[in-house]
Design a protein around this motif. Structure first.
Motif, PDB file in Angstrom:
ATOM      1  N   VAL A  62       7.033 -10.109  -0.513  1.00 43.13           N
ATOM      2  CA  VAL A  62       7.310  -8.909  -1.399  1.00 43.13           C
ATOM      3  C   VAL A  62       6.768  -7.797  -0.774  1.00 43.13           C
ATOM      4  O   VAL A  62       5.576  -7.822  -0.447  1.00 43.13           O
ATOM      5  N   VAL A  63       7.483  -6.667  -1.127  1.00 45.38           N
ATOM      6  CA  VAL A  63       7.050  -5.516  -0.275  1.00 45.38           C
ATOM      7  C   VAL A  63       7.207  -4.518  -1.312  1.00 45.38           C
ATOM      8  O   VAL A  63       8.114  -4.174  -2.059  1.00 45.38           O
ATOM      9  N   CYS A  64       6.112  -3.662  -1.658  1.00 44.71           N
ATOM     10  CA  CYS A  64       5.955  -2.784  -2.296  1.00 44.71           C
ATOM     11  C   CYS A  64       5.621  -1.456  -1.665  1.00 44.71           C
ATOM     12  O   CYS A  64       4.609  -1.266  -1.101  1.00 44.71           O
ATOM     13  N   ARG A  65       6.242  -0.211  -2.331  1.00 46.67           N
ATOM     14  CA  ARG A  65       6.019   1.142  -1.864  1.00 46.67           C
ATOM     15  C   ARG A  65       5.415   2.150  -3.092  1.00 46.67           C
ATOM     16  O   ARG A  65       6.278   2.236  -3.913  1.00 46.67           O
ATOM     17  N   TYR A  66       4.217   2.430  -3.029  1.00 45.44           N
ATOM     18  CA  TYR A  66       3.742   3.042  -3.941  1.00 45.44           C
ATOM     19  C   TYR A  66       3.759   4.531  -3.766  1.00 45.44           C
ATOM     20  O   TYR A  66       3.066   5.144  -2.783  1.00 45.44           O
ATOM     21  N   ARG A  67       4.303   5.555  -4.939  1.00 42.98           N
ATOM     22  CA  ARG A  67       4.261   6.922  -4.620  1.00 42.98           C
ATOM     23  C   ARG A  67       3.197   7.532  -5.358  1.00 42.98           C
ATOM     24  O   ARG A  67       3.167   7.665  -6.562  1.00 42.98           O
ATOM     25  N   PRO A  68       2.186   8.016  -5.002  1.00 42.95           N
ATOM     26  CA  PRO A  68       0.922   8.372  -5.960  1.00 42.95           C
ATOM     27  C   PRO A  68       1.287   9.663  -6.504  1.00 42.95           C
ATOM     28  O   PRO A  68       0.623   9.841  -7.759  1.00 42.95           O
ATOM     29  N   THR A  93       4.966   5.766  -9.325  1.00 45.28           N
ATOM     30  CA  THR A  93       6.040   4.915  -9.322  1.00 45.28           C
ATOM     31  C   THR A  93       6.009   3.825  -8.082  1.00 45.28           C
ATOM     32  O   THR A  93       5.298   4.290  -7.017  1.00 45.28           O
ATOM     33  N   LEU A  94       6.420   2.695  -8.535  1.00 44.29           N
ATOM     34  CA  LEU A  94       6.290   1.608  -7.221  1.00 44.29           C
ATOM     35  C   LEU A  94       7.742   1.094  -7.182  1.00 44.29           C
ATOM     36  O   LEU A  94       8.430   0.654  -8.238  1.00 44.29           O
ATOM     37  N   GLN A  95       8.212   1.270  -5.934  1.00 42.88           N
ATOM     38  CA  GLN A  95       9.494   0.605  -5.529  1.00 42.88           C
ATOM     39  C   GLN A  95       9.288  -0.643  -4.758  1.00 42.88           C
ATOM     40  O   GLN A  95       8.149  -0.704  -3.973  1.00 42.88           O
ATOM     41  N   LEU A 140       1.701  -7.714 -13.233  1.00 39.26           N
ATOM     42  CA  LEU A 140       1.145  -6.178 -13.641  1.00 39.26           C
ATOM     43  C   LEU A 140       0.440  -6.343 -14.895  1.00 39.26           C
ATOM     44  O   LEU A 140       0.641  -7.229 -15.987  1.00 39.26           O
ATOM     45  N   PHE A 141      -0.891  -6.041 -14.894  1.00 38.77           N
ATOM     46  CA  PHE A 141      -1.853  -6.115 -15.949  1.00 38.77           C
ATOM     47  C   PHE A 141      -2.173  -4.648 -16.448  1.00 38.77           C
ATOM     48  O   PHE A 141      -2.449  -3.918 -15.602  1.00 38.77           O
ATOM     49  N   ARG A 142      -2.138  -4.760 -17.950  1.00 39.52           N
ATOM     50  CA  ARG A 142      -2.238  -3.376 -18.448  1.00 39.52           C
ATOM     51  C   ARG A 142      -2.989  -3.772 -19.814  1.00 39.52           C
ATOM     52  O   ARG A 142      -2.483  -4.522 -20.583  1.00 39.52           O
ATOM     53  N   GLU A 190      12.332  -0.686  -9.487  1.00 39.33           N
ATOM     54  CA  GLU A 190      11.357   0.588  -9.487  1.00 39.33           C
ATOM     55  C   GLU A 190      10.701   0.181 -10.936  1.00 39.33           C
ATOM     56  O   GLU A 190      11.159  -0.117 -11.858  1.00 39.33           O
ATOM     57  N   GLU A 191       9.214   0.530 -10.765  1.00 39.09           N
ATOM     58  CA  GLU A 191       8.154   0.356 -11.888  1.00 39.09           C
ATOM     59  C   GLU A 191       7.265   1.602 -12.229  1.00 39.09           C
ATOM     60  O   GLU A 191       6.961   2.136 -11.262  1.00 39.09           O
ATOM     61  N   GLN A 192       7.340   2.124 -13.291  1.00 37.98           N
ATOM     62  CA  GLN A 192       6.481   3.175 -13.421  1.00 37.98           C
ATOM     63  C   GLN A 192       5.068   2.803 -14.003  1.00 37.98           C
ATOM     64  O   GLN A 192       4.826   1.841 -14.741  1.00 37.98           O
ATOM     65  N   LEU A 193       4.069   3.132 -13.186  1.00 41.33           N
ATOM     66  CA  LEU A 193       2.583   2.607 -13.361  1.00 41.33           C
ATOM     67  C   LEU A 193       1.673   3.769 -13.957  1.00 41.33           C
ATOM     68  O   LEU A 193       2.080   4.969 -13.924  1.00 41.33           O
ATOM     69  N   HIS A 194       0.547   3.253 -14.645  1.00 44.74           N
ATOM     70  CA  HIS A 194      -0.227   4.156 -15.563  1.00 44.74           C
ATOM     71  C   HIS A 194      -1.509   4.100 -14.748  1.00 44.74           C
ATOM     72  O   HIS A 194      -1.971   2.928 -14.182  1.00 44.74           O
ATOM     73  N   PRO A 195      -2.566   4.973 -14.895  1.00 47.43           N
ATOM     74  CA  PRO A 195      -3.720   4.836 -14.371  1.00 47.43           C
ATOM     75  C   PRO A 195      -4.410   3.698 -15.392  1.00 47.43           C
ATOM     76  O   PRO A 195      -4.446   3.449 -16.413  1.00 47.43           O
TER      77      PRO A 195
END
Length: 481
Positions: free
Chosen positions: A358-364, A368-370, A381-383, A410-415
């Protein structure tokens, strides 16, 4: 002079009901049966250990077979040699209780030891039928004299026999040695010779007696055991060397994280921690890996994967995949086409194998996570104290098919969000949905954790101390402000 080796040893025609020799024979045969059962019942498992056990059992069976034969000869008593035939008369000695024509078969346990005596005063020789069988000679022929005996001995061993006989006749030393004989049928046997000189009343040597034992099969079995031992030692050395190479490769490739890691180094990004958990049932290193890399545009690449198998070849294949993954990621490839390139790399390698990743690319900048996957468990994903598995895009195992195309999600992440990536085997005795439920149950404890390193420690405390049948990796990435 009556032959020394056989004199005064006539078997008792009516042995006692509890003959100790019969008791020994019975115990020997019972032990042979027990050992043969152990040999045939060797359980499957470590092939090296099984071969070692079989070799030792075969050797023990041969020893006991020889002992059974010698005890039987002892029970029958000595041959009847009360009259010594003339030198030119065939000397077929008939043991007490046995009739002519019932000689033991050559090669049977009872035909592996024969006796002989050479009278130095009359130049007469007396042999048992077993000695003829051992030397491969016609029982109707006259026994060989001491001068003729070396003609049957292998040329390289003739000096040994000469020294033994000379030492016995001149210095009174007992005979004890082994030599090879070349039988008339062209076969070669190994015999062990023991004996002593027979002294006359004036102290001079009057005769020499000897017992010759065919130890060919015994020495062959001992050689098999010795070669098995050497083979096991060699295999152990090779396995140790392979393990050291695999460990060195793994340490050189996997990121040496001794503590938490933050990517990118400036501004908001990911707080990272990971751990490799070795198998507790195998000394071989597997192909599980994790990785994190800061890219030139400040994006962060995180990944985990598993190459099937164990050992140096698998570890080197894992190193090849990680090298390809980092190179293509730095060149700007997104996760989906990156997995396509890895699939081609694995499919075209000299030693084709299967792998998952599994390969993830995170754009700070946009949080966003591709990501894309190749037959691998999806990231969790834990939130806000709860967790879920991300819906996986399509993707087959690496190396399963040529020209595979991978989908991307693609997934939108939160702080404060936390991503957990792992390989199969992280949860002992659980896989698939069951393993996912066990990991999602850690959500409340993750919510109270202060960093990614603490989350990894929680996973190891919960799952890492138990016996695991396979290697595993876990990577935790926590989104920072």
């Amino acid at each position: 002079m009556p032959p020394h080796v056989f004199a005064d040893r006539v078997a008792d025609p009516s042995p006692p009901p509890h003959d100790p020799v019969d008791s020994l024979i019975t115990q020997t045969r019972r032990l042979r049966g027990d050992i043969d059962a152990v040999r045939r019942g060797t359980p499957p498992g470590d092939e090296s250990l099984a071969r070692w056990r079989r070799a030792l059992c075969d050797l023990a069976l041969r020893h006991l077979g020889d002992l059974d034969g010698h005890l039987a000869q002892l029970r029958e008593g000595p041959p009847d040699v009360r009259s010594v035939p003339d030198r030119g008369t065939p000397s077929v000695l008939t043991p007490v209780g046995r009739h002519p024509g019932t000689e033991r078969r050559p090669g049977s346990p009872l035909a592996r030891a024969g006796g002989a005596e050479w009278n130095l005063l009359t130049d007469e020789a007396v042999w048992t039928a077993e000695l003829y069988a051992i030397l491969g000679l016609d029982p109707s022929s006259a026994p060989l004299t001491l001068d003729e005996l070396p003609s049957l001995v292998h040329p390289e061993d003739q000096p040994l026999l000469t020294a033994m006989v000379t030492g016995c006749l001149i210095d009174g030393k007992p005979l004890d040695g082994e030599f090879r004989i070349a039988r008339p049928d062209g076969t070669e046997r190994t015999v062990h010779m023991t004996g002593e000189p027979v002294l006359d009343v004036d102290g001079s040597t009057a005769a020499m007696w000897a017992v010759l034992r065919d130890v060919t099969e015994l020495r062959r079995s001992e050689g098999d055991v010795r070669r098995t031992r050497e083979s096991l030692r060699h295999e152990d050395h090779v396995e140790r060397a392979a393990h050291q190479v695999a460990v060195a490769l793994q340490e050189a490739v996997l990121p040496p994280w001794g503590g938490p890691l933050r990517y990118p180094r400036r501004g908001p990004g990911l707080d990272l921690a990971a751990r490799y958990l070795p198998s507790s049932t195998s000394a071989l290193i597997g192909g599980d890996w994790y990785d994190a890399l800061e890219l030139p545009d400040s994006d962060v690449l995180i990944s985990v994967g598993d190459l099937t198998g164990h050992g140096v070849s698998v570890t080197s294949g894992m190193a090849l995949l990680l090298g390809g993954l980092r190179a293509t990621a730095v060149a700007g490839s997104a996760p989906a086409p990156l997995l396509g390139l890895l699939n081609h790399l694995l499919d075209a390698s000299v030693q084709p194998s299967l792998g998952s990743a599994v390969v993830c690319r995170y754009r700070p900048a946009s949080r966003t996570l591709q990501w894309a996957q190749a037959g691998h468990p999806a990231p969790l994903l834990f939130r806000d104290g709860t967790g879920r598995a991300l819906p996986p895009p399509d993707g087959v195992l690496l190396g399963a098919t040529t020209g595979a195309v991978y989908a991307q999600a693609e997934e939108q992440l939160h702080p404060g969000d936390l991503l957990l990536l792992h390989t199969d085997g992280l949860v002992p005795r659980h896989s698939g949905t069951a393993a996912t439920r066990r990991l999602l149950a850690l959500a409340p404890r993750f919510a109270r954790a202060r960093c990614a390193q603490e989350c990894v420690r929680l996973v190891v405390e919960e799952l890492g101390e138990r016996e695991r049948e396979d290697d595993a990796c876990v990577l935790v990435a926590r989104v920072t402000d």
